[in-house]
Design a protein around this motif. Sequence first.
Motif, PDB file in Angstrom:
ATOM      1  N   LEU A  70      53.545   5.489 -37.217  1.00 21.85           N
ATOM      2  CA  LEU A  70      53.015   6.758 -36.808  1.00 21.85           C
ATOM      3  C   LEU A  70      54.097   7.844 -37.508  1.00 21.85           C
ATOM      4  CD1 LEU A  70      50.713   7.726 -35.311  1.00 21.85           C
ATOM      5  CD2 LEU A  70      52.012   8.273 -33.385  1.00 21.85           C
ATOM      6  N   VAL A  96      48.712   1.617 -37.210  1.00 21.43           N
ATOM      7  CA  VAL A  96      48.851   2.398 -36.004  1.00 21.43           C
ATOM      8  C   VAL A  96      48.018   1.913 -35.055  1.00 21.43           C
ATOM      9  CG1 VAL A  96      48.518   4.673 -35.152  1.00 21.43           C
ATOM     10  CG2 VAL A  96      50.001   4.507 -37.099  1.00 21.43           C
ATOM     11  N   ILE A  97      46.601   1.696 -35.734  1.00 18.92           N
ATOM     12  CA  ILE A  97      45.349   1.484 -35.003  1.00 18.92           C
ATOM     13  C   ILE A  97      45.647  -0.005 -34.472  1.00 18.92           C
ATOM     14  CG2 ILE A  97      42.928   1.455 -34.748  1.00 18.92           C
ATOM     15  CD1 ILE A  97      42.843   3.327 -37.137  1.00 18.92           C
ATOM     16  N   ARG A 140      48.220  -1.810 -34.145  1.00 23.64           N
ATOM     17  CA  ARG A 140      49.369  -1.824 -32.977  1.00 23.64           C
ATOM     18  C   ARG A 140      48.822  -1.092 -31.837  1.00 23.64           C
ATOM     19  NH1 ARG A 140      55.182  -2.141 -33.935  1.00 23.64           N
ATOM     20  NH2 ARG A 140      55.311  -3.558 -35.888  1.00 23.64           N
ATOM     21  N   GLY A 141      48.057  -0.158 -31.919  1.00 26.83           N
ATOM     22  CA  GLY A 141      47.565   0.412 -30.521  1.00 26.83           C
ATOM     23  C   GLY A 141      46.496  -0.385 -29.922  1.00 26.83           C
ATOM     24  N   TRP A 153      44.266   6.182 -30.619  1.00 26.47           N
ATOM     25  CA  TRP A 153      45.260   6.051 -31.765  1.00 26.47           C
ATOM     26  C   TRP A 153      44.326   6.173 -33.197  1.00 26.47           C
ATOM     27  CZ3 TRP A 153      49.630   7.028 -30.399  1.00 26.47           C
ATOM     28  CH2 TRP A 153      50.462   6.444 -29.396  1.00 26.47           C
ATOM     29  N   ASP A 161      54.287  -1.052 -29.578  1.00 25.52           N
ATOM     30  CA  ASP A 161      54.711   0.424 -29.957  1.00 25.52           C
ATOM     31  C   ASP A 161      54.296   0.726 -31.381  1.00 25.52           C
ATOM     32  OD1 ASP A 161      56.284   2.506 -30.000  1.00 25.52           O
ATOM     33  OD2 ASP A 161      57.973   1.430 -31.062  1.00 25.52           O
ATOM     34  N   VAL A 162      53.754   2.190 -31.339  1.00 24.35           N
ATOM     35  CA  VAL A 162      53.060   2.559 -32.610  1.00 24.35           C
ATOM     36  C   VAL A 162      54.185   3.684 -33.306  1.00 24.35           C
ATOM     37  CG1 VAL A 162      50.796   2.177 -31.911  1.00 24.35           C
ATOM     38  CG2 VAL A 162      52.256   4.453 -31.634  1.00 24.35           C
ATOM     39  N   SER A 163      55.186   3.994 -32.812  1.00 17.09           N
ATOM     40  CA  SER A 163      56.100   5.039 -33.269  1.00 17.09           C
ATOM     41  C   SER A 163      56.424   4.864 -34.594  1.00 17.09           C
ATOM     42  CB  SER A 163      57.242   5.109 -32.380  1.00 17.09           C
ATOM     43  OG  SER A 163      58.238   4.022 -32.364  1.00 17.09           O
ATOM     44  N   ALA A 189      42.537   1.640 -28.366  1.00 18.25           N
ATOM     45  CA  ALA A 189      42.754   2.101 -29.611  1.00 18.25           C
ATOM     46  C   ALA A 189      42.316   3.408 -30.206  1.00 18.25           C
ATOM     47  CB  ALA A 189      42.472   0.885 -30.569  1.00 18.25           C
ATOM     48  N   LEU A 246      44.207   9.851 -33.770  1.00 15.32           N
ATOM     49  CA  LEU A 246      45.535  10.353 -34.309  1.00 15.32           C
ATOM     50  C   LEU A 246      45.852   9.927 -35.424  1.00 15.32           C
ATOM     51  CD1 LEU A 246      47.726  12.017 -33.068  1.00 15.32           C
ATOM     52  CD2 LEU A 246      48.945  10.127 -32.384  1.00 15.32           C
ATOM     53  N   SER A 247      45.622   8.693 -35.777  1.00 21.31           N
ATOM     54  CA  SER A 247      46.211   8.289 -37.281  1.00 21.31           C
ATOM     55  C   SER A 247      45.290   8.963 -38.448  1.00 21.31           C
ATOM     56  CB  SER A 247      46.020   6.702 -37.375  1.00 21.31           C
ATOM     57  OG  SER A 247      44.728   6.320 -37.394  1.00 21.31           O
TER      58      SER A 247
END
Lengths: 218, 210
Positions: free
Chosen positions: A191, A177-178, A180-181, A126, A186-188, A123, A129-130
């Motif tokens: 995100l 996002v985190i 799910r990561g 993610w 799937d985080v799309s 994670a 990124l998040s």
Amino acid sequence: MLALLIRDLRISVRAGGGFGLGLGFFLIICILVPLGVGPEREVLAPAAPGILWVGALLACLLSLDRIFALDHEDGSLDLLATAPLPLEAVAFIKALVHWMTTGLPLVLISPLLGVLLHLPDAAMGWLMLSLLLGTPALSVIGAFGAALTVGLRRGGLLLSLLVLPLYMPTLIFGAEVIRRGALGMDVSTPLALLAGISLGSVALLPFAAAAALRINLR
Amino acid sequence: MLSLSNLTVARGGIAVLEGVSLSLGAGEALVLRGPNGLGKTTLLRTIAGLQPAMAGEIHADPESLVYASHADGLKPTLTVQENLTFWASVFGQGQAAVTAALRAMDLEKLTDRPAQNLSAGQKRRLGLARLLVTGRPVWLLDEPTVSLDAASVGLFAAMVKRHLASGGAAVLATHIDLGLETATVLDLSPFRARPPSEGGMGGAFDEAFL
């Protein structure tokens, strides 16, 4: 515009400029929570995305009222409003400086604090990124709130109340996002929503902030 | 360069000055007089475009105006040089303008000093030096000589004279006689707004809450 960016960055790193305030607060939250709830992985790991995002959000909130208040007090906001620079650009640059001094350091240090909170290795990417996608929204929304409350004495309380509901979607999708990561899902969707919130805020809110500033300068 | 026709200005939604008409050409200076609270600052802020006029019109190119308020707009942790360079680049002027402005207000020895370490008069001088780095012709000055000593007032008067001689113009709200031979003195007292009961403008009530 570049001159304003350089000036504000320079002020923020000089004594009393507030650089590192949000970062320090973020560190304190992420260090104190494991001490408070205990070091067990089973307790910390599921809560880590939420703790990290709430910490980042509160750290951003802490320095919001400085975005325009200092310039208003010393009169430079009046002078900027009559300068050839559009007020929309001023609002955008102020939000950008807030992000560079608060949001960006949080993004960079977050993996280290993720380890403290037993966030799974999968994670970490993610998490960064998040935060990278979400913190610009926090800064721009905050700059809008700061513009609304700029003339008020002790406007910090009103500012927090105005801004907190606007922060909720960012917080929910950012933490999602985190989460799910970490579970390898799937985080799309979260995100994309997070990026959408940030892009929409960055595109629209400088205009709203400039309108609020014009009214408050009267 | 600047003309006002029948201008009414308001503070907090209440009209303070009404029917102000004047015009200012190149090389002219106008000194605004009047007791405290009459609306000199409000008039200057309205001309500068910081607040809308209640009635009447302002004819001026907004790009030609520069406003200097009571506050100098200095950043305490930046040096004299940095403060001035910032405003010069916002107004698209080069380093030459900064050097000239520092010389004009006798700030050359203080260039590396943070603004927070300046005295009140030195801060004011730096605030006034900003006018020179804007390169704009019409100066709107609100109490420019506050906290200046006699020598600095002389420097400032010389700076205004040079500005007028080079085709600029200035509107000054001040109580001090700067010795500007070409300046017209305008007493604003006759323009005091009448209360609504005597036929004056009531003002937009909601404005008071904005």
